[in-house]
Design an enzyme around this catalytic site. Structure first.
Site, PDB file in Angstrom:
ATOM      1  N   SER A 151       0.652  -1.071  -0.511  1.00 56.24           N
ATOM      2  CA  SER A 151       0.121  -0.246   0.201  1.00 56.24           C
ATOM      3  C   SER A 151       0.945   1.274  -0.251  1.00 56.24           C
ATOM      4  O   SER A 151       0.075   2.396  -0.080  1.00 56.24           O
ATOM      5  CB  SER A 151      -0.963   0.272   1.106  1.00 56.24           C
ATOM      6  OG  SER A 151      -0.106   0.298   2.887  1.00 56.24           O
ATOM      7  N   LYS A 189       1.009   3.586   7.572  1.00 55.78           N
ATOM      8  CA  LYS A 189       0.466   5.026   5.872  1.00 55.78           C
ATOM      9  C   LYS A 189       1.333   6.161   6.498  1.00 55.78           C
ATOM     10  O   LYS A 189       1.556   6.673   7.442  1.00 55.78           O
ATOM     11  CB  LYS A 189      -0.399   4.702   6.596  1.00 55.78           C
ATOM     12  CG  LYS A 189      -1.490   3.367   6.385  1.00 55.78           C
ATOM     13  CD  LYS A 189      -1.446   3.441   4.925  1.00 55.78           C
ATOM     14  CE  LYS A 189      -2.231   2.069   4.648  1.00 55.78           C
ATOM     15  NZ  LYS A 189      -2.001   0.578   5.286  1.00 55.78           N
TER      16      LYS A 189
END
Length: 230
Positions: A151, A189
């Site tokens: 991701s 993230k």
């Protein structure tokens, strides 16, 4: 974010330019990084150029220009250092012999971190990894994590990479952090605060941004470096 070898090469180029006023030759780079051939230097130079750290100047021999430095290097009082190879001192280039040797630091690898769907919180040391001291961001505790998932690939973080994390419980908008969600799931993230909500953003369009109330998210650390094995 740079791999260990990319960071070592950038350190070496800047140090030689500070000493001599000109970049080192590819042979000197190869010897300083203890690589077997100049093709490895070509790949590292290309990677640094693609990431915007250096620029090759056309029609000029040994012409490299440093455009920017990583955060860990670009701060007051920082002195570039290079990890020297294990060749005998007599065989080392004259200028390279004058460069201070970096001693790697051992950091604990605290298991795996999801760059994708969050996984269980990390709490145990799986092994240790040697990290150049120049990669560490100032004072404070650091640890490492193995990345699982894709991701964050558009931020240059791939599945299987080792990320170096500075332990801290706060973050600025745009920082890449280890976030603990509901005290149970850990994920890597990009952090953004939006009012009373926290956005955990992926760097891959295949993954959606997660919006969570700020009380559900605890920052466990900020990304300061990356190590990749080829």
């Amino acid at each position: 974010m740079l791999t260990r070898k990319q960071l070592e090469l950038l350190d070496f180029i800047k140090t030689r330019m500070d000493i001599d006023g000109v970049p080192p030759s590819f042979d000197e780079m190869k010897d300083a990084l203890d690589l077997r051939s100049k093709s490895g230097i070509h790949r590292l130079i290309t990677a640094l150029e693609e990431r915007g750290f250096i620029r090759r100047l056309a029609h000029r021999a040994r012409a490299l220009e440093i455009i920017k430095l990583p955060d860990a290097m670009d701060k007051p009082g920082f002195t570039p250092r290079v990890i020297a190879g294990d060749k005998p001192a007599a065989a080392a280039p004259r200028a390279a012999m004058a460069v201070e040797t970096v001693h790697a630091m051992e950091l604990p690898v605290m298991g795996r971190i999801a760059a994708g769907v969050p996984i269980e919180a990390i709490s145990e040391v799986s092994h240790h990894v040697a990290v150049p001291g120049s990669m560490l961001a100032g004072r404070g505790n650091h640890y490492a994590l193995e990345v699982k998932g894709d991701s964050m690939i558009e931020a240059g973080i791939n599945d299987g990479d080792i990320v170096v994390i500075r332990e801290q419980n706060t973050a600025e908008n745009g920082d890449i952090v280890v976030a603990l969600v509901d005290d149970a799931e850990a994920t890597l993230k990009r952090f953004r605060r939006k009012g009373g909500m926290i956005a955990l953003e992926a760097a891959n369009p295949a993954y959606e941004t997660r919006m969570l109330p700020d009380h559900q998210v605890k920052v466990q650390g900020r990304l300061v470096g990356l190590i990749r094995s080829y």
